[in-house]
Design a protein around this motif. Structure first.
Motif, PDB file in Angstrom:
ATOM      1  N   MET A  19     -11.733  14.789 -45.183  1.00 25.63           N
ATOM      2  CA  MET A  19     -10.753  15.652 -45.377  1.00 25.63           C
ATOM      3  C   MET A  19     -10.120  16.551 -44.336  1.00 25.63           C
ATOM      4  N   GLU A  20      -8.935  16.004 -43.743  1.00 23.95           N
ATOM      5  CA  GLU A  20      -8.697  16.906 -42.553  1.00 23.95           C
ATOM      6  C   GLU A  20      -8.687  18.419 -42.695  1.00 23.95           C
ATOM      7  N   SER A  21      -8.526  19.078 -43.564  1.00 22.38           N
ATOM      8  CA  SER A  21      -8.719  20.505 -43.807  1.00 22.38           C
ATOM      9  C   SER A  21     -10.020  20.915 -43.532  1.00 22.38           C
ATOM     10  N   ASP A  22     -10.872  20.504 -43.805  1.00 26.43           N
ATOM     11  CA  ASP A  22     -12.260  20.689 -43.286  1.00 26.43           C
ATOM     12  C   ASP A  22     -12.670  20.568 -41.848  1.00 26.43           C
ATOM     13  N   LEU A  23     -11.816  19.882 -41.143  1.00 30.38           N
ATOM     14  CA  LEU A  23     -12.082  19.984 -39.595  1.00 30.38           C
ATOM     15  C   LEU A  23     -12.150  21.163 -38.975  1.00 30.38           C
ATOM     16  N   ILE A  24     -13.007  21.602 -38.145  1.00 28.54           N
ATOM     17  CA  ILE A  24     -12.948  22.831 -37.151  1.00 28.54           C
ATOM     18  C   ILE A  24     -12.829  22.333 -35.947  1.00 28.54           C
ATOM     19  N   TYR A  25     -12.826  21.009 -35.342  1.00 32.67           N
ATOM     20  CA  TYR A  25     -12.584  20.846 -34.246  1.00 32.67           C
ATOM     21  C   TYR A  25     -12.170  19.122 -34.306  1.00 32.67           C
ATOM     22  N   SER A  26     -11.067  18.735 -33.623  1.00 30.31           N
ATOM     23  CA  SER A  26     -11.045  17.300 -33.973  1.00 30.31           C
ATOM     24  C   SER A  26     -10.168  16.719 -32.510  1.00 30.31           C
ATOM     25  N   ASP A  27     -10.496  15.646 -31.907  1.00 32.09           N
ATOM     26  CA  ASP A  27      -9.758  15.221 -30.876  1.00 32.09           C
ATOM     27  C   ASP A  27      -9.825  13.472 -30.803  1.00 32.09           C
ATOM     28  N   LYS A  28      -9.558  12.660 -29.904  1.00 32.43           N
ATOM     29  CA  LYS A  28      -9.456  11.283 -29.952  1.00 32.43           C
ATOM     30  C   LYS A  28     -10.808  10.786 -30.168  1.00 32.43           C
ATOM     31  N   LEU A  29     -11.959  11.507 -29.593  1.00 32.51           N
ATOM     32  CA  LEU A  29     -13.228  11.147 -29.603  1.00 32.51           C
ATOM     33  C   LEU A  29     -14.163  11.569 -30.338  1.00 32.51           C
ATOM     34  N   VAL A  30     -14.006  12.826 -31.160  1.00 29.42           N
ATOM     35  CA  VAL A  30     -14.947  13.235 -31.913  1.00 29.42           C
ATOM     36  C   VAL A  30     -14.288  14.076 -33.219  1.00 29.42           C
ATOM     37  N   ASP A  31     -14.796  14.414 -34.356  1.00 28.43           N
ATOM     38  CA  ASP A  31     -14.240  15.193 -35.186  1.00 28.43           C
ATOM     39  C   ASP A  31     -15.688  16.086 -35.496  1.00 28.43           C
ATOM     40  N   VAL A  32     -15.214  17.319 -35.789  1.00 29.27           N
ATOM     41  CA  VAL A  32     -16.424  18.234 -36.220  1.00 29.27           C
ATOM     42  C   VAL A  32     -16.018  19.060 -37.561  1.00 29.27           C
ATOM     43  N   ASP A  33     -16.678  18.844 -38.318  1.00 29.69           N
ATOM     44  CA  ASP A  33     -16.624  19.502 -39.710  1.00 29.69           C
ATOM     45  C   ASP A  33     -17.479  20.457 -40.170  1.00 29.69           C
ATOM     46  N   ASP A  34     -17.747  20.909 -41.528  1.00 28.82           N
ATOM     47  CA  ASP A  34     -18.838  21.742 -42.009  1.00 28.82           C
ATOM     48  C   ASP A  34     -20.115  20.922 -42.186  1.00 28.82           C
ATOM     49  N   LYS A  35     -19.980  19.602 -42.049  1.00 25.32           N
ATOM     50  CA  LYS A  35     -21.275  19.089 -42.301  1.00 25.32           C
ATOM     51  C   LYS A  35     -21.985  18.469 -41.031  1.00 25.32           C
ATOM     52  N   GLY A  36     -21.086  18.146 -39.902  1.00 28.52           N
ATOM     53  CA  GLY A  36     -21.739  17.141 -38.731  1.00 28.52           C
ATOM     54  C   GLY A  36     -20.372  16.903 -37.987  1.00 28.52           C
ATOM     55  N   ILE A  37     -20.765  15.839 -37.162  1.00 27.50           N
ATOM     56  CA  ILE A  37     -20.113  15.404 -36.033  1.00 27.50           C
ATOM     57  C   ILE A  37     -19.871  13.798 -36.273  1.00 27.50           C
ATOM     58  N   ARG A  38     -18.659  13.628 -36.422  1.00 25.28           N
ATOM     59  CA  ARG A  38     -17.993  11.983 -36.229  1.00 25.28           C
ATOM     60  C   ARG A  38     -17.654  11.550 -35.048  1.00 25.28           C
ATOM     61  N   LEU A  39     -18.522  10.633 -34.335  1.00 21.81           N
ATOM     62  CA  LEU A  39     -18.099  10.160 -32.987  1.00 21.81           C
ATOM     63  C   LEU A  39     -17.422   9.034 -33.163  1.00 21.81           C
ATOM     64  N   LYS A  40     -16.336   8.849 -32.846  1.00 22.08           N
ATOM     65  CA  LYS A  40     -15.229   7.956 -33.202  1.00 22.08           C
ATOM     66  C   LYS A  40     -15.438   6.705 -32.040  1.00 22.08           C
ATOM     67  N   ARG A  41     -15.492   5.610 -32.382  1.00 21.06           N
ATOM     68  CA  ARG A  41     -15.520   4.420 -31.555  1.00 21.06           C
ATOM     69  C   ARG A  41     -16.915   4.511 -31.078  1.00 21.06           C
ATOM     70  N   TYR A  42     -17.871   4.437 -32.095  1.00 20.35           N
ATOM     71  CA  TYR A  42     -19.494   4.613 -31.610  1.00 20.35           C
ATOM     72  C   TYR A  42     -19.944   2.987 -31.368  1.00 20.35           C
ATOM     73  N   TYR A  43     -19.959   2.171 -32.509  1.00 22.90           N
ATOM     74  CA  TYR A  43     -20.454   0.932 -32.799  1.00 22.90           C
ATOM     75  C   TYR A  43     -19.869  -0.035 -31.971  1.00 22.90           C
ATOM     76  N   PHE A  44     -20.578  -0.918 -31.205  1.00 20.00           N
ATOM     77  CA  PHE A  44     -20.101  -2.097 -30.358  1.00 20.00           C
ATOM     78  C   PHE A  44     -20.178  -3.235 -31.262  1.00 20.00           C
ATOM     79  N   PRO A  45     -19.048  -4.223 -31.274  1.00 20.42           N
ATOM     80  CA  PRO A  45     -17.853  -3.942 -30.423  1.00 20.42           C
ATOM     81  C   PRO A  45     -16.647  -3.604 -31.290  1.00 20.42           C
ATOM     82  N   LEU A  46     -16.867  -3.436 -32.613  1.00 24.89           N
ATOM     83  CA  LEU A  46     -15.710  -3.193 -33.405  1.00 24.89           C
ATOM     84  C   LEU A  46     -15.270  -1.618 -33.488  1.00 24.89           C
ATOM     85  N   GLY A  47     -16.071  -0.811 -32.959  1.00 29.02           N
ATOM     86  CA  GLY A  47     -15.664   0.704 -32.669  1.00 29.02           C
ATOM     87  C   GLY A  47     -15.621   1.493 -33.776  1.00 29.02           C
ATOM     88  N   GLN A  48     -16.504   1.222 -35.073  1.00 28.13           N
ATOM     89  CA  GLN A  48     -16.649   2.234 -36.091  1.00 28.13           C
ATOM     90  C   GLN A  48     -17.433   3.421 -35.590  1.00 28.13           C
TER      91      GLN A  48
END
Length: 114
Positions: free
Chosen positions: A1-30
């Motif tokens: 949920m976007e309201s929980d984000l404390i930092y976000s850009d095109k590469l990562v999201d940071v929320d209260d629980k952790g860090i989401r690394l965007k485009r991590y897995y090769f080749p599909l970029g999950q």
């Protein structure tokens, strides 16, 4: 949920629980989600050839995995996460290092300089 984000850009999201690394897995970029509780150590380094400045996606040494970032060579820092739940280290960049560091430190995670 976007309201929980404390930092976000095109590469990562940071929320209260952790860090989401965007485009991590090769080749599909999950994305990969790293829980704060699973972070054993976090470092930041100046970009150099030896630590991944030109590694856009994947691994060159089978120790560190880098999510996709076509602009990694121009970033001011490369961040590294060593997790307690896996042997592979994660190397990644963000668009705004200062804001990212503030967000991470607000969650009690210490970022070491190497």
């Amino acid at each position: 949920m976007e309201s929980d984000l404390i930092y976000s850009d095109k590469l990562v999201d940071v929320d209260d629980k952790g860090i989401r690394l965007k485009r991590y897995y090769f080749p599909l970029g999950q994305a990969k989600f790293v829980k704060f509780q699973d972070i054993f150590k976090m470092e930041r380094r100046q970009p150099t050839l030896a630590n991944g400045k030109w590694r856009y996606w994947g691994s060159g040494d089978f120790v560190t995995w880098f999510p996709l970032d076509w602009n990694r060579s121009g970033r001011d820092f490369i961040f590294f996460i060593k997790m307690s739940t896996q042997s592979t280290r994660i190397g990644f960049t963000v668009e705004d290092s200062k804001a990212f560091i503030e967000a991470i430190e607000s969650k009690g995670i210490r970022i070491e300089d190497s």
